[in-house]
Design a protein around this motif. Structure first.
Motif, PDB file in Angstrom:
ATOM      1  N   PRO A 283       0.823  -1.214   0.000  1.00 35.57           N
ATOM      2  CA  PRO A 283       0.000   0.000   0.000  1.00 35.57           C
ATOM      3  C   PRO A 283       0.860   1.269   0.000  1.00 35.57           C
ATOM      4  CG  PRO A 283      -0.799  -1.562   1.630  1.00 35.57           C
ATOM      5  CD  PRO A 283       0.506  -2.088   1.138  1.00 35.57           C
ATOM      6  N   LYS A 284       0.374   2.301  -0.695  1.00 37.21           N
ATOM      7  CA  LYS A 284       1.144   3.542  -0.794  1.00 37.21           C
ATOM      8  C   LYS A 284       1.362   4.194   0.566  1.00 37.21           C
ATOM      9  CE  LYS A 284      -0.302   4.792  -5.498  1.00 37.21           C
ATOM     10  NZ  LYS A 284      -0.961   5.826  -6.323  1.00 37.21           N
ATOM     11  N   LYS A 285       0.396   4.023   1.481  1.00 39.32           N
ATOM     12  CA  LYS A 285       0.498   4.680   2.785  1.00 39.32           C
ATOM     13  C   LYS A 285       1.233   3.850   3.823  1.00 39.32           C
ATOM     14  CE  LYS A 285      -3.738   7.395   2.213  1.00 39.32           C
ATOM     15  NZ  LYS A 285      -5.059   7.739   2.807  1.00 39.32           N
ATOM     16  N   ALA A 286       1.801   2.741   3.425  1.00 40.42           N
ATOM     17  CA  ALA A 286       2.475   1.850   4.376  1.00 40.42           C
ATOM     18  C   ALA A 286       3.658   2.555   5.037  1.00 40.42           C
ATOM     19  CB  ALA A 286       2.953   0.593   3.664  1.00 40.42           C
ATOM     20  N   ALA A 287       3.742   2.408   6.357  1.00 41.44           N
ATOM     21  CA  ALA A 287       4.871   2.959   7.094  1.00 41.44           C
ATOM     22  C   ALA A 287       5.987   1.931   7.160  1.00 41.44           C
ATOM     23  CB  ALA A 287       4.433   3.343   8.510  1.00 41.44           C
ATOM     24  N   MET A 288       7.206   2.407   7.390  1.00 36.03           N
ATOM     25  CA  MET A 288       8.347   1.504   7.420  1.00 36.03           C
ATOM     26  C   MET A 288       8.190   0.424   8.490  1.00 36.03           C
ATOM     27  SD  MET A 288       9.744   3.003   4.950  1.00 36.03           S
ATOM     28  CE  MET A 288      10.973   1.726   4.782  1.00 36.03           C
ATOM     29  N   CYS A 289       7.590   0.793   9.637  1.00 36.91           N
ATOM     30  CA  CYS A 289       7.457  -0.169  10.727  1.00 36.91           C
ATOM     31  C   CYS A 289       6.325  -1.165  10.494  1.00 36.91           C
ATOM     32  CB  CYS A 289       7.242   0.555  12.058  1.00 36.91           C
ATOM     33  SG  CYS A 289       5.709   1.505  12.145  1.00 36.91           S
ATOM     34  N   ASN A 290       5.576  -1.003   9.388  1.00 33.74           N
ATOM     35  CA  ASN A 290       4.480  -1.935   9.081  1.00 33.74           C
ATOM     36  C   ASN A 290       4.867  -2.988   8.053  1.00 33.74           C
ATOM     37  OD1 ASN A 290       2.652  -0.710  10.848  1.00 33.74           O
ATOM     38  ND2 ASN A 290       2.019   0.792   9.312  1.00 33.74           N
ATOM     39  N   LEU A 291       6.051  -2.853   7.464  1.00 33.74           N
ATOM     40  CA  LEU A 291       6.488  -3.817   6.463  1.00 33.74           C
ATOM     41  C   LEU A 291       7.026  -5.083   7.135  1.00 33.74           C
ATOM     42  CD1 LEU A 291       8.439  -1.585   3.907  1.00 33.74           C
ATOM     43  CD2 LEU A 291       6.022  -2.194   3.917  1.00 33.74           C
ATOM     44  N   TYR A 292       6.700  -6.226   6.581  1.00 29.52           N
ATOM     45  CA  TYR A 292       7.222  -7.494   7.083  1.00 29.52           C
ATOM     46  C   TYR A 292       8.669  -7.666   6.614  1.00 29.52           C
ATOM     47  CZ  TYR A 292       2.644  -9.064   8.693  1.00 29.52           C
ATOM     48  OH  TYR A 292       1.453  -9.189   9.379  1.00 29.52           O
ATOM     49  N   PRO A 293       9.456  -8.483   7.311  1.00 36.57           N
ATOM     50  CA  PRO A 293      10.842  -8.713   6.870  1.00 36.57           C
ATOM     51  C   PRO A 293      10.939  -9.126   5.405  1.00 36.57           C
ATOM     52  CG  PRO A 293      10.536  -9.616   9.066  1.00 36.57           C
ATOM     53  CD  PRO A 293       9.178  -9.159   8.597  1.00 36.57           C
ATOM     54  N   GLU A 294      10.016 -10.003   4.959  1.00 34.54           N
ATOM     55  CA  GLU A 294      10.039 -10.448   3.559  1.00 34.54           C
ATOM     56  C   GLU A 294       9.806  -9.290   2.599  1.00 34.54           C
ATOM     57  OE1 GLU A 294       8.244 -11.729   5.981  1.00 34.54           O
ATOM     58  OE2 GLU A 294       9.229 -13.661   6.325  1.00 34.54           O
ATOM     59  N   ASP A 295       9.025  -8.276   3.033  1.00 30.60           N
ATOM     60  CA  ASP A 295       8.790  -7.100   2.196  1.00 30.60           C
ATOM     61  C   ASP A 295      10.096  -6.340   1.936  1.00 30.60           C
ATOM     62  OD1 ASP A 295       6.049  -7.576   2.023  1.00 30.60           O
ATOM     63  OD2 ASP A 295       5.613  -6.407   3.823  1.00 30.60           O
TER      64      ASP A 295
END
Length: 326
Positions: A283-295
């Protein structure tokens, strides 16, 4: 230094034997054994043990134990966290060369995807604990030091607060960190045992327990954690040769963990951020702390394939932090 009390030895032994089946016990590298309380239990169970001890006060008793056994135990004056320092000339104990150490143990290098060539056990000193964990992370991703020999398995007593950081979930902005992402991508993390601090003694002059204080996280236990490097770590464009770039991409991403990924990509002068995020299904609004390690790994692969991305963005930080870790 924390020294395990005798009653803890049996529990640790069961944890280290888990999954070993009926095969003869393997060679084990133990660091900072101290008076050898746990060492003796390991030897009684049939383990072959090489011990790295940095404190000269403990060496005479350990050497006496070595002399009483027929090649099952060897003690070396050395510090596990001073392996392969960036120093010129011959190393002086307790600094140790991993090449000489592995040669002494008779452990040969194996391919990364092969079975674990060596198990290591020890208690991580609380002083500079985070720095020590970071150094292990660097070595694993770069396949340097002990990881030149393959997927070496670590069985470490670490503080509960650091264990919670290693296993944090996305969205926990205060404890989900760059170290979290890199550890979860790089290791299979298994909690073997949690033990109250009271089960450990110290050799401090005042006899007190130097329990690290923490505000954000519980820290009531020492956690025995097994860290086994992932067989599939070096896939998707990630290689030991570019791993330092990946590490600092992740570290820079967490400089402002609540910032949006789009803002971070723009700071790297990428013009096709919308198309990139769509391809990654982020998602465009995703914050860095919301990304999974695989992302993060998929993002790195995409950036590697982008003409706009230059590894030189992280060059100075890579050199500075490498010197700091050593």
């Amino acid at each position: 230094r924390f020294i395990a009390c005798p009653q803890l030895a049996r529990t640790v032994l069961r944890c280290l034997q888990r999954g070993a089946g009926r095969e003869p016990q393997p060679l084990l590298l133990e660091f900072a054994p101290g008076p050898g309380i746990l060492t003796r239990s390991l030897l009684d169970a049939g383990f072959r043990v090489v011990a790295l001890e940095s404190n000269v006060d403990f060496l005479p008793d350990l050497q006496s134990l070595e002399n009483s056994l027929d090649g099952q135990f060897k003690v070396i004056h050395g510090d596990f966290f001073r392996l392969d320092p960036l120093a010129k000339g011959a190393l002086k104990p307790p600094a140790v060369s991993s090449d000489k150490l592995f040669e002494t143990m008779g452990v040969a290098a194996v391919p990364w995807r092969a079975d674990v060539p060596l198990k290591i056990f020890g208690i991580v000193p609380q002083q500079l604990e985070r720095n020590r964990l970071w150094r292990l992370i660097f070595a694993m991703y770069e396949c340097s030091s002990i990881y030149r020999y393959g997927r070496v398995e670590l069985n470490l007593f670490i503080s509960e607060k650091e264990y919670m950081v290693l296993t944090a979930k996305p969205g926990k902005s205060k404890i989900y960190q760059a170290l979290t992402v890199l550890a979860q991508l790089g290791y299979d993390i298994e909690l073997l045992h949690k033990e109250p601090w009271s089960s450990f003694a110290t050799n401090l002059k005042n006899g007190g327990l130097a329990i690290p204080k923490t505000v954000l996280l519980p820290n009531d236990h020492f956690c025995l954690v097994r860290l086994t490097p992932q067989q599939n770590l070096f896939t998707g464009g990630l290689k030991p040769s570019n791993a330092s770039t990946f590490i600092f991409m992740v570290k820079q991403s967490f400089a402002k963990p609540k910032s949006r990924l789009t803002d971070r990509l723009n700071s790297w002068s990428l013009d096709n951020t919308d198309r990139l995020l769509k391809a990654l299904e982020i998602p465009k609004k995703a914050a860095m702390c919301n990304l999974y390690p695989e992302d993060y790994k998929r993002l790195f692969q995409a950036l590697q394939n982008s003409d706009m991305f230059a590894e030189t963005l992280f060059h100075d930080e890579v050199l500075t932090s490498t010197r700091t870790m050593n």
